[in-house]
Design an enzyme around this catalytic site. Structure first.
Site, PDB file in Angstrom:
ATOM      1  N   LYS A  56       0.905  -1.152  -0.173  1.00 56.28           N
ATOM      2  CA  LYS A  56      -0.040   0.027   0.133  1.00 56.28           C
ATOM      3  C   LYS A  56       0.968   1.199  -0.095  1.00 56.28           C
ATOM      4  CE  LYS A  56      -2.667  -2.490   3.478  1.00 56.28           C
ATOM      5  NZ  LYS A  56      -3.044  -2.703   4.764  1.00 56.28           N
ATOM      6  N   GLY A  57       2.042   1.126   0.364  1.00 55.54           N
ATOM      7  CA  GLY A  57       2.986   2.123   0.428  1.00 55.54           C
ATOM      8  C   GLY A  57       3.213   3.069  -0.596  1.00 55.54           C
ATOM      9  N   GLU A  63       7.416   2.275  -6.384  1.00 58.30           N
ATOM     10  CA  GLU A  63       7.724   1.579  -5.143  1.00 58.30           C
ATOM     11  C   GLU A  63       8.027   2.916  -4.037  1.00 58.30           C
ATOM     12  OE1 GLU A  63       7.342  -0.075  -2.731  1.00 58.30           O
ATOM     13  OE2 GLU A  63       8.381  -2.131  -3.031  1.00 58.30           O
ATOM     14  N   ASP A  64       7.419   2.880  -2.781  1.00 62.84           N
ATOM     15  CA  ASP A  64       7.731   3.690  -1.708  1.00 62.84           C
ATOM     16  C   ASP A  64       9.128   4.090  -1.380  1.00 62.84           C
ATOM     17  OD1 ASP A  64       7.815   1.261  -0.682  1.00 62.84           O
ATOM     18  OD2 ASP A  64       6.222   1.853   1.042  1.00 62.84           O
ATOM     19  N   ASP A  88      14.925  -0.515   0.491  1.00 60.92           N
ATOM     20  CA  ASP A  88      15.611  -0.594   1.699  1.00 60.92           C
ATOM     21  C   ASP A  88      16.658  -1.776   1.436  1.00 60.92           C
ATOM     22  OD1 ASP A  88      16.363  -0.394   4.301  1.00 60.92           O
ATOM     23  OD2 ASP A  88      14.524  -1.477   5.131  1.00 60.92           O
ATOM     24  N   LYS A  98      17.246   3.667   0.648  1.00 59.78           N
ATOM     25  CA  LYS A  98      17.979   3.717   2.001  1.00 59.78           C
ATOM     26  C   LYS A  98      19.252   2.942   1.416  1.00 59.78           C
ATOM     27  CE  LYS A  98      14.969   3.159   5.495  1.00 59.78           C
ATOM     28  NZ  LYS A  98      14.494   2.258   6.600  1.00 59.78           N
ATOM     29  N   PHE A 116      14.289   4.358  10.265  1.00 60.39           N
ATOM     30  CA  PHE A 116      12.953   4.015   9.942  1.00 60.39           C
ATOM     31  C   PHE A 116      12.057   5.130   9.549  1.00 60.39           C
ATOM     32  CE2 PHE A 116       8.949   1.839   9.833  1.00 60.39           C
ATOM     33  CZ  PHE A 116       9.160   0.741   8.951  1.00 60.39           C
ATOM     34  N   VAL A 117      11.595   5.420   8.328  1.00 57.13           N
ATOM     35  CA  VAL A 117      10.611   6.405   7.848  1.00 57.13           C
ATOM     36  C   VAL A 117       9.321   6.332   8.015  1.00 57.13           C
ATOM     37  CG1 VAL A 117      12.634   7.577   6.910  1.00 57.13           C
ATOM     38  CG2 VAL A 117      11.278   6.077   5.435  1.00 57.13           C
ATOM     39  N   ASP A 124       4.426   3.290   6.354  1.00 57.86           N
ATOM     40  CA  ASP A 124       3.787   3.199   7.526  1.00 57.86           C
ATOM     41  C   ASP A 124       4.654   2.430   8.691  1.00 57.86           C
ATOM     42  OD1 ASP A 124       4.044   0.384   6.396  1.00 57.86           O
ATOM     43  OD2 ASP A 124       2.768  -0.323   8.038  1.00 57.86           O
ATOM     44  N   ARG A 180       0.496   6.602   7.571  1.00 56.24           N
ATOM     45  CA  ARG A 180       0.525   6.562   6.050  1.00 56.24           C
ATOM     46  C   ARG A 180      -0.153   7.820   5.645  1.00 56.24           C
ATOM     47  NH1 ARG A 180       1.552   1.447   3.835  1.00 56.24           N
ATOM     48  NH2 ARG A 180       0.710  -0.185   4.883  1.00 56.24           N
TER      49      ARG A 180
HETATM   50  P1  IMP Z   1      13.066  -4.174   1.328  1.00 52.84           P
HETATM   51  O1  IMP Z   1      13.006  -5.525   0.658  1.00 52.84           O
HETATM   52  O2  IMP Z   1      13.980  -4.189   2.229  1.00 52.84           O
HETATM   53  O3  IMP Z   1      14.057  -3.295   0.180  1.00 52.84           O
HETATM   54  O4  IMP Z   1      11.840  -3.427   1.713  1.00 52.84           O
HETATM   55  C1  IMP Z   1      10.816  -2.881   1.034  1.00 52.84           C
HETATM   56  C2  IMP Z   1       9.629  -2.765   1.421  1.00 52.84           C
HETATM   57  O5  IMP Z   1       9.723  -2.547   3.169  1.00 52.84           O
HETATM   58  C3  IMP Z   1       9.225  -1.316   1.330  1.00 52.84           C
HETATM   59  O6  IMP Z   1       8.265  -1.574   0.151  1.00 52.84           O
HETATM   60  C4  IMP Z   1       8.375  -0.932   2.406  1.00 52.84           C
HETATM   61  O7  IMP Z   1       7.216  -1.161   2.466  1.00 52.84           O
HETATM   62  C5  IMP Z   1       9.166  -1.412   3.575  1.00 52.84           C
HETATM   63  N1  IMP Z   1      10.153  -0.672   4.193  1.00 52.84           N
HETATM   64  C6  IMP Z   1      11.498  -0.602   4.278  1.00 52.84           C
HETATM   65  N2  IMP Z   1      11.883   0.595   4.905  1.00 52.84           N
HETATM   66  C7  IMP Z   1      10.871   1.131   5.523  1.00 52.84           C
HETATM   67  C8  IMP Z   1      10.812   2.257   6.237  1.00 52.84           C
HETATM   68  O8  IMP Z   1      11.974   2.977   6.754  1.00 52.84           O
HETATM   69  N3  IMP Z   1       9.777   2.813   6.602  1.00 52.84           N
HETATM   70  C9  IMP Z   1       8.629   2.145   6.057  1.00 52.84           C
HETATM   71  N4  IMP Z   1       8.547   1.029   5.151  1.00 52.84           N
HETATM   72  C10 IMP Z   1       9.781   0.397   4.913  1.00 52.84           C
HETATM   73 MG    MG Z   2       6.163  -1.368   0.328  1.00 50.71          MG
END
Ligand code: IMP
Ligand code: MG
Length: 178
Positions: free
Chosen positions: A42-43, A98-99, A102, A130, A151-152, A158, A164
């Site tokens: 949903k991000g 994507e939001d 990470d 990040k 963490f943002v 969220d 959100r």
């Molecule tokens: P990744 O697989 O670690 O790259 O994580 C991706 C997903 O984790 C993103 O699409 C977000 O939904 C969530 N996410 C990662 N970091 C954050 C953050 O700092 N705040 C909120 N959601 C996050």
């Molecule tokens: Mg996401």
């Protein structure tokens, strides 16, 4: 929900300006290519909504939902598709919206999954990245902002489904993370 945040990282105005720039870039790069923008729920929902309204070429939208988290703040690397695309993407120019990237594990999985469906192209447009947290190598052509290893929350992002609806992006206050 708190309304006071010590650390606003990106103000509403800055988000709006950057989203316009990204939309202008996409409008140029995808002229006559009828791109399909895939919002990762949903991000990315607010980012997607603001972005496409600034895009000046014809485009289509679709939505996907995935779950990637073992805990509230850390990626497990295991990705599950909760809602798949409606569209057949064979031969299409796909842009994943994507939001935040990470660790990169979620987007790597998604790109691999979508590429297997024989689209003409797949690119990623992410509001935030990040880079210091990366575990998987991802090639992101369109990036809004780099954020530090915190963490943002806000503007779609969220913490346990809260925050959100903030108009800005802030660091999660320490006392709120448990
Ligand atoms: P990744 O697989 O670690 O790259 O994580 C991706 C997903 O984790 C993103 O699409 C977000 O939904 C969530 N996410 C990662 N970091 C954050 C953050 O700092 N705040 C909120 N959601 C996050
Ligand atoms: Mg996401």
């Amino acid at each position: 929900m708190k309304t006071q945040f010590d650390e606003i990282l990106i103000e509403e105005k800055e988000i709006r300006a950057r989203v316009s720039e990204l939309a202008a870039q996409l409008s140029e790069d995808y002229r006559d290519r009828d791109p399909l923008l895939v919002c990762v729920l949903k991000g990315a929902v607010f980012f997607m909504a603001d972005l496409v309204r600034e895009i000046t070429i014809s485009c289509e939208l679709d939505f996907m939902a995935v779950s990637s988290y073992g805990s509230a703040t850390d990626s497990s690397g295991v990705v599950r598709i909760l809602k798949d695309l409606d569209a057949n993407i064979e031969g299409r120019n796909v842009i994943i919206v994507e939001d935040i990237i990470d660790t990169g594990l979620t987007i790597s999985y998604l790109m691999k999954n979508l590429r297997a469906r024989n689209p003409a192209s797949v690119e990623v447009c992410t509001l935030l990245t990040k880079p210091t947290r990366r575990k998987a190598d991802v090639n992101c052509r369109y990036v809004g902002f780099e954020v530090p290893d915190q963490f943002v929350i806000g503007y779609g992002l969220d913490y346990r489904e809260d925050y959100r609806n903030l108009r800005f992006i802030a660091a999660l206050p320490e006392e709120d993370s448990r």
